[in-house]
Design an enzyme around this catalytic site. Sequence first.
Site, PDB file in Angstrom:
ATOM      1  N   ASP A   1       2.731  21.004 -58.992  1.00 16.71           N
ATOM      2  CA  ASP A   1       2.421  22.327 -58.450  1.00 16.71           C
ATOM      3  C   ASP A   1       3.662  23.211 -58.341  1.00 16.71           C
ATOM      4  OD1 ASP A   1      -0.222  22.244 -58.523  1.00 16.71           O
ATOM      5  OD2 ASP A   1      -0.589  22.392 -56.383  1.00 16.71           O
TER       6      ASP A   1
ATOM      7  N   ASP B   1      -1.023  18.944 -50.044  1.00 17.11           N
ATOM      8  CA  ASP B   1      -1.881  19.006 -51.241  1.00 17.11           C
ATOM      9  C   ASP B   1      -1.057  19.213 -52.502  1.00 17.11           C
ATOM     10  OD1 ASP B   1      -1.540  21.545 -49.782  1.00 17.11           O
ATOM     11  OD2 ASP B   1      -2.513  22.440 -51.511  1.00 17.11           O
ATOM     12  N   ASN B   2       0.252  19.399 -52.348  1.00 14.65           N
ATOM     13  CA  ASN B   2       1.109  19.573 -53.524  1.00 14.65           C
ATOM     14  C   ASN B   2       2.043  18.385 -53.715  1.00 14.65           C
ATOM     15  OD1 ASN B   2      -0.061  22.040 -54.023  1.00 14.65           O
ATOM     16  ND2 ASN B   2       1.533  23.212 -52.994  1.00 14.65           N
TER      17      ASN B   2
ATOM     18  N   GLY C   1      -9.326  24.874 -56.986  1.00 15.60           N
ATOM     19  CA  GLY C   1      -9.995  26.171 -56.945  1.00 15.60           C
ATOM     20  C   GLY C   1      -9.804  26.967 -58.225  1.00 15.60           C
ATOM     21  N   ARG C   2      -8.844  26.548 -59.016  1.00 13.41           N
ATOM     22  CA  ARG C   2      -8.613  27.267 -60.284  1.00 13.41           C
ATOM     23  C   ARG C   2      -8.162  26.302 -61.361  1.00 13.41           C
ATOM     24  NH1 ARG C   2      -2.579  29.651 -59.610  1.00 13.41           N
ATOM     25  NH2 ARG C   2      -1.995  28.150 -58.036  1.00 13.41           N
TER      26      ARG C   2
ATOM     27  N   ASP D   1     -10.183  33.887 -57.596  1.00 15.35           N
ATOM     28  CA  ASP D   1     -10.895  34.171 -58.848  1.00 15.35           C
ATOM     29  C   ASP D   1     -10.852  32.996 -59.829  1.00 15.35           C
ATOM     30  OD1 ASP D   1      -8.258  34.184 -59.562  1.00 15.35           O
ATOM     31  OD2 ASP D   1      -8.231  36.252 -60.321  1.00 15.35           O
ATOM     32  N   GLY D   2     -10.136  31.934 -59.459  1.00 17.32           N
ATOM     33  CA  GLY D   2     -10.061  30.781 -60.352  1.00 17.32           C
ATOM     34  C   GLY D   2      -9.135  30.985 -61.540  1.00 17.32           C
TER      35      GLY D   2
ATOM     36  N   LYS E   1      -5.391  24.768 -65.982  1.00 20.48           N
ATOM     37  CA  LYS E   1      -5.097  25.514 -64.753  1.00 20.48           C
ATOM     38  C   LYS E   1      -5.321  26.998 -65.032  1.00 20.48           C
ATOM     39  CE  LYS E   1      -1.490  25.663 -61.190  1.00 20.48           C
ATOM     40  NZ  LYS E   1      -0.151  25.187 -60.827  1.00 20.48           N
TER      41      LYS E   1
ATOM     42  N   GLY F   1      -9.203  21.683 -52.525  1.00 19.60           N
ATOM     43  CA  GLY F   1      -9.796  21.303 -53.813  1.00 19.60           C
ATOM     44  C   GLY F   1      -9.297  22.174 -54.945  1.00 19.60           C
TER      45      GLY F   1
HETATM   46  P1  AMP Z   1      -1.511  26.224 -54.610  1.00 23.10           P
HETATM   47  O1  AMP Z   1      -0.837  27.306 -53.856  1.00 23.10           O
HETATM   48  O2  AMP Z   1      -1.502  26.420 -56.086  1.00 23.10           O
HETATM   49  O3  AMP Z   1      -1.061  24.873 -54.228  1.00 23.10           O
HETATM   50  O4  AMP Z   1      -3.063  26.328 -54.201  1.00 23.10           O
HETATM   51  C1  AMP Z   1      -3.546  26.103 -52.912  1.00 23.10           C
HETATM   52  C2  AMP Z   1      -5.057  26.126 -52.927  1.00 23.10           C
HETATM   53  O5  AMP Z   1      -5.526  27.422 -53.284  1.00 23.10           O
HETATM   54  C3  AMP Z   1      -5.710  25.180 -53.924  1.00 23.10           C
HETATM   55  O6  AMP Z   1      -6.908  24.703 -53.367  1.00 23.10           O
HETATM   56  C4  AMP Z   1      -5.965  26.076 -55.094  1.00 23.10           C
HETATM   57  O7  AMP Z   1      -6.989  25.589 -55.919  1.00 23.10           O
HETATM   58  C5  AMP Z   1      -6.364  27.368 -54.422  1.00 23.10           C
HETATM   59  N1  AMP Z   1      -6.097  28.527 -55.293  1.00 23.10           N
HETATM   60  C6  AMP Z   1      -4.906  29.046 -55.603  1.00 23.10           C
HETATM   61  N2  AMP Z   1      -5.037  30.106 -56.411  1.00 23.10           N
HETATM   62  C7  AMP Z   1      -6.350  30.273 -56.622  1.00 23.10           C
HETATM   63  C8  AMP Z   1      -7.143  31.207 -57.383  1.00 23.10           C
HETATM   64  N3  AMP Z   1      -6.584  32.196 -58.093  1.00 23.10           N
HETATM   65  N4  AMP Z   1      -8.482  31.053 -57.352  1.00 23.10           N
HETATM   66  C9  AMP Z   1      -9.051  30.075 -56.643  1.00 23.10           C
HETATM   67  N5  AMP Z   1      -8.380  29.174 -55.918  1.00 23.10           N
HETATM   68  C10 AMP Z   1      -7.043  29.269 -55.900  1.00 23.10           C
HETATM   69 MG    MG Z   2      -1.560  23.169 -55.014  1.00 22.79          MG
END
Ligand code: AMP
Ligand code: MG
Length: 489
Positions: free
Chosen positions: A258, A248-249, A89-90, A122-123, A110, A87
């Site tokens: 992404d 998910d990407n 997350g940030r 930390d979002g 983002k 989901g």
């Molecule tokens: P990504 O590597 O950007 O494709 O992210 C993979 C997953 O990790 C997704 O669910 C993102 O929302 C979550 N995520 C990545 N970085 C953060 C962050 N700094 N805080 C919260 N969730 C994160």
């Molecule tokens: Mg992603």
Amino acid sequence: MNPIAFDNSYARLPERFYATVAPTPVVAPRLLRLNAPLAVQLGLDADWLKDPEGVAMLAGNGLPVGAASIATAYAGHQFGGFSPQLGDGRAILLGEVVDRDGKRRDLQLKGAGPTPFSRRGDGRAALGPVLREYIVSEAMAALGVPTTRALAAVLTGESVRRETSLPGAVLTRVASSHIRIGTFQYFAARGDVEGLRLLADHVIVRHYPACTGEERYLALLEAVVAAQAALIAQWMTIGFIHGVMNTDNMSIAGETIDYGPCAFMDVYHPTTVFSSIDEHGRYAYANQPPIARWNLTRFAETLLPLLDDDIDKAVPIAQGALDRFDLQFQAHLIAGFRRKLGLATEEAEDVVLIKGLLDAMQDGEADFTLVFRRLSEEAGQDSAETCRSLFRDPVAFDAWEIRWRDRLRKEPASAEARRQAMLQVNPLYIPRNHQVEAVIEAAVERDDFAPFETLLGVLARPFEAQPGREDYERPPAVHERVLATFCGT
Ligand code: AMP
Ligand code: MG
């Protein structure tokens, strides 16, 4: 007054599709860049976006009237391992607007703070990855590759903790939608067939309206397979390495999405990997087509209950659709490389010719982008001296060039028309990793955004030689080479 005419179709789906959550305000928003032409295309008021009220919105400090403000739920295979819940997350979806061409586009912040999907994160987003995504996604758009876009980047005035303390930033991302293969997997993992059907119907209306009738879910699968086959072929013809092709990407709409540790290859080598987290080369340049097919297989699995009530009948239906990927991908790839070599007609020998140049580049450690560009520039001459000089040992290239020039004699176009056509498809400027890193370093270490602006300006016109910008054509010197890229999450 309402500055943005939102029409939030995703937020009208059932509540289990997302979490409603507001961005977390930041201390001191500072607009780094607004993509004014994109704002205009989206029907937004670029002047308002630059005003304190607009910047507040772009930083997550003020929600405009009509915003949905949701974090979407999705799952995904990450490096082959399945997570049933990831989901946003940030990232927080502000909502959807219909652009000047009638296309529905998501506006997403983002780095806007924690959501129920943040797990231990930390979002937030650090400045470096925000600049990388801005630069590379806009470069991809200028190169003609389907991609999410960057509308704005703002500094938050706060620091984020990664390995060190870094400036925080928020990117406003624009996408046809943020629906991923992983979004389908989220519902499939829960056995929520009704959710799957609602999602599939939403996607059809939004992205693939030609999929109608009783077999519309099969048509949807075929359409997504076709879109991904076309997209990955485009990546391959420009030397783009996504770096994290987790399910998910992968966008259902067929856009590149992404931008994490992504990078463009300098010297051609099929096993090239940049991502620091990709230890086994799962997402190496040459692995991208089979990985795309693997991801599409995961997508097809989620659709099985919609394809037929009887799983034994659904599986061969899905298999048939997936089997088209290889042929479609190959057709796009060969067509793309034919254009790059100035071939407007088709000959059986072309596949071997293309492979011959790539092999010579690999052996000769030649720069992928420059080889095609110099070949274009020198296509009308008797010999391609500058191109030749890019090869460490030009013997293989010399032999290849003779074959290429023989092949060109079968082409009806004039040499000048061919040169022009080649210059339109072979970029001079790509976001070279060492340049991107230099931009990030200047911004993060010295609060200097001039290199960022200059690089964006160069990359906005990748096919046009820009006097005084020779530095940006150049592959990295040995000491400038960047071997690893980081997600920065
Ligand atoms: P990504 O590597 O950007 O494709 O992210 C993979 C997953 O990790 C997704 O669910 C993102 O929302 C979550 N995520 C990545 N970085 C953060 C962050 N700094 N805080 C919260 N969730 C994160
Ligand atoms: Mg992603």
